[in-house]
Design a protein around this motif. Sequence first.
Motif, PDB file in Angstrom:
ATOM      1  N   GLN A 116      66.436  19.607 -22.730  1.00 52.15           N
ATOM      2  CA  GLN A 116      67.554  19.057 -21.974  1.00 52.15           C
ATOM      3  C   GLN A 116      67.766  19.853 -20.700  1.00 52.15           C
TER       4      GLN A 116
ATOM      5  N   TYR B  36      65.942  15.324 -21.372  1.00 54.73           N
ATOM      6  CA  TYR B  36      67.215  14.608 -21.368  1.00 54.73           C
ATOM      7  C   TYR B  36      67.998  15.144 -20.176  1.00 54.73           C
TER       8      TYR B  36
ATOM      9  N   ASP C 262      70.339  10.201 -17.891  1.00 52.57           N
ATOM     10  CA  ASP C 262      70.872   9.831 -19.202  1.00 52.57           C
ATOM     11  C   ASP C 262      72.394   9.854 -19.266  1.00 52.57           C
ATOM     12  N   ASN C 263      73.024  10.747 -18.517  1.00 49.68           N
ATOM     13  CA  ASN C 263      74.462  10.916 -18.659  1.00 49.68           C
ATOM     14  C   ASN C 263      75.076  11.535 -17.407  1.00 49.68           C
TER      15      ASN C 263
ATOM     16  N   ALA D 146      75.526   6.448 -18.884  1.00 43.20           N
ATOM     17  CA  ALA D 146      76.624   6.818 -19.780  1.00 43.20           C
ATOM     18  C   ALA D 146      77.563   7.807 -19.085  1.00 43.20           C
TER      19      ALA D 146
ATOM     20  N   ARG E   2      73.695   6.772 -24.076  1.00 43.73           N
ATOM     21  CA  ARG E   2      73.684   8.217 -23.847  1.00 43.73           C
ATOM     22  C   ARG E   2      72.742   8.978 -24.786  1.00 43.73           C
ATOM     23  N   VAL E   3      72.026   8.250 -25.646  1.00 44.73           N
ATOM     24  CA  VAL E   3      71.149   8.904 -26.619  1.00 44.73           C
ATOM     25  C   VAL E   3      69.691   8.575 -26.324  1.00 44.73           C
ATOM     26  N   ARG E   4      68.840   9.535 -26.525  1.00 40.94           N
ATOM     27  CA  ARG E   4      67.419   9.315 -26.339  1.00 40.94           C
ATOM     28  C   ARG E   4      66.671   9.738 -27.611  1.00 40.94           C
TER      29      ARG E   4
ATOM     30  N   LEU F 201      68.297  13.086 -28.754  1.00 41.03           N
ATOM     31  CA  LEU F 201      68.859  13.948 -27.719  1.00 41.03           C
ATOM     32  C   LEU F 201      70.116  13.289 -27.183  1.00 41.03           C
ATOM     33  N   HIS F 202      71.199  14.016 -27.178  1.00 39.54           N
ATOM     34  CA  HIS F 202      72.418  13.563 -26.519  1.00 39.54           C
ATOM     35  C   HIS F 202      73.100  14.777 -25.941  1.00 39.54           C
ATOM     36  N   GLN F 203      74.216  14.547 -25.228  1.00 40.71           N
ATOM     37  CA  GLN F 203      74.756  15.633 -24.426  1.00 40.71           C
ATOM     38  C   GLN F 203      75.011  16.901 -25.225  1.00 40.71           C
ATOM     39  N   GLU F 204      74.376  17.975 -24.810  1.00 43.02           N
ATOM     40  CA  GLU F 204      74.523  19.292 -25.420  1.00 43.02           C
ATOM     41  C   GLU F 204      74.237  19.298 -26.914  1.00 43.02           C
ATOM     42  N   ALA F 205      73.400  18.360 -27.369  1.00 42.94           N
ATOM     43  CA  ALA F 205      73.102  18.331 -28.802  1.00 42.94           C
ATOM     44  C   ALA F 205      71.703  17.787 -29.051  1.00 42.94           C
ATOM     45  N   ILE F 206      71.111  18.302 -30.103  1.00 37.67           N
ATOM     46  CA  ILE F 206      69.819  17.817 -30.553  1.00 37.67           C
ATOM     47  C   ILE F 206      69.921  17.584 -32.055  1.00 37.67           C
TER      48      ILE F 206
END
Lengths: 361, 93
Positions: free
Chosen positions: A56, A83, A107-108, A147, B15-17, B30-35
């Motif tokens: 990320q 990401y 992505d965001n 998003a 927002r998710v990959r 993968l999403h914001q600040e999280a795996i």
Amino acid sequence: MDIAERPYALLAELTYRCPLHCPYCSNPVRAAESVELDSEEWKQVIREAGTLGVLQVGFSGGEPLQRKDLEMLVQVARETGLYTNLITSGMGLTERRAEQLAATGLDNIQLSFQAADGELADRIAGVRNAHDQKLRVAKLVQRSGVALSLNVVLHRFNIDRLRQIIDLAEQLGATRLELANTQYYGWANRNRPILMPTRIQVEAAVRVARAERKRLMGRIEILYVLPDYFTNRPKPCMNGWGRRYLTVNPAGFVLPCPTAWEIPGLRFDRVRERSLAWIWKMSESFNRFRGTEWMPDRCRSCPQKEIDFGGCRCQAALLTGDPSNADPVCEFSPHHRLVREAADRRADRPAIDSLIFRQNP
Amino acid sequence: MNSGAPNNRPRLARRVRLQIDAVSGNPVLLHQEAITVLNQTGYEIVRLCDGTRTLPEIIQDLENRYSAGKSILSREVLEYIEVINQKGLMEWT
């Protein structure tokens, strides 16, 4: 390689330039130098990060929209399989740029707000009509299809209006809301006595955040970052020093955390002279507080040591003068009273007009 | 389930990959600040949440490939999708 033995997120601080003047800015009071990495150097950083296992990247600053090559760098990050998140004030986001960013596969977008009501928000940002601009930007982001998440830094002047902030996130169609209590580093520390909420305010806010998180579950992810001055155990800062994160600052210095620049006695390496992989594995700065060997005796025998990693090195340095001390947030720290006294201070809280606004390069 | 009516089609939120981590070979969300690391079964389920299939169709597809009893499989799949849904990572079309 185990997932913990490699960095998984890169914070790319593209510039310290920023049109806002938020008094809680945690960037260093004095930056290293004003020469920023150029586009080619950033491309190289992003590709090296991908090779190293980073999954990320957050594009941040300052205000990353100040860089004209932002869209191109997002594109490189997407091609590298990362990401991508844009961390922005929204200032400078036009319809055209929003569309271009969406086209690159961003992505965001994490958009900051200073408060839910415009007057207070503009006052905190130090810029007239900033709030209205942000409302327009939120709509642009929605239309672009990227998003949207919101970030609001909390302090004494807006923490009582949490519900209105959450309503705003709902109205704007955000999928995530980060309610982050001010962290007193960098510029923010100058304003600590003014920004610090009272314990009563903090406790009321926690109750609101919990209830709203439940109500909005599955629709908006609400993240409430506890104000660590009001707790007895330190936060697991960065999930451990040199364990998961790296930050590259505008001048290309590589830091284990975004605020590490101000830790006295640490020497940082930069991407112009060393590879990211070398810095991650071999550098003095990344190894200085890795693992548990560096800890004072009290921490090394503590059952929490693999849970909170001794807390925050920046906070230990800032409050005790020595970064290898326990984080004073910990109730077992000999310096814990420094934190407690600041949190429980009641009298003489200076008024909002005594805030010292951020000066930017 | 928030929107899990039989005719609704789940897909990962914008927002998710979903990706394969090149270092570990594990499928990850993968999403914001999280795996979120997925196991193989989780990956098979999430992969089918692409906005074209209803929940019964997803279950049918998995049944054709795995030998678990229908009721067990159905419950596990619904629970799995609900966990991801509760995190706000799912959309319904």
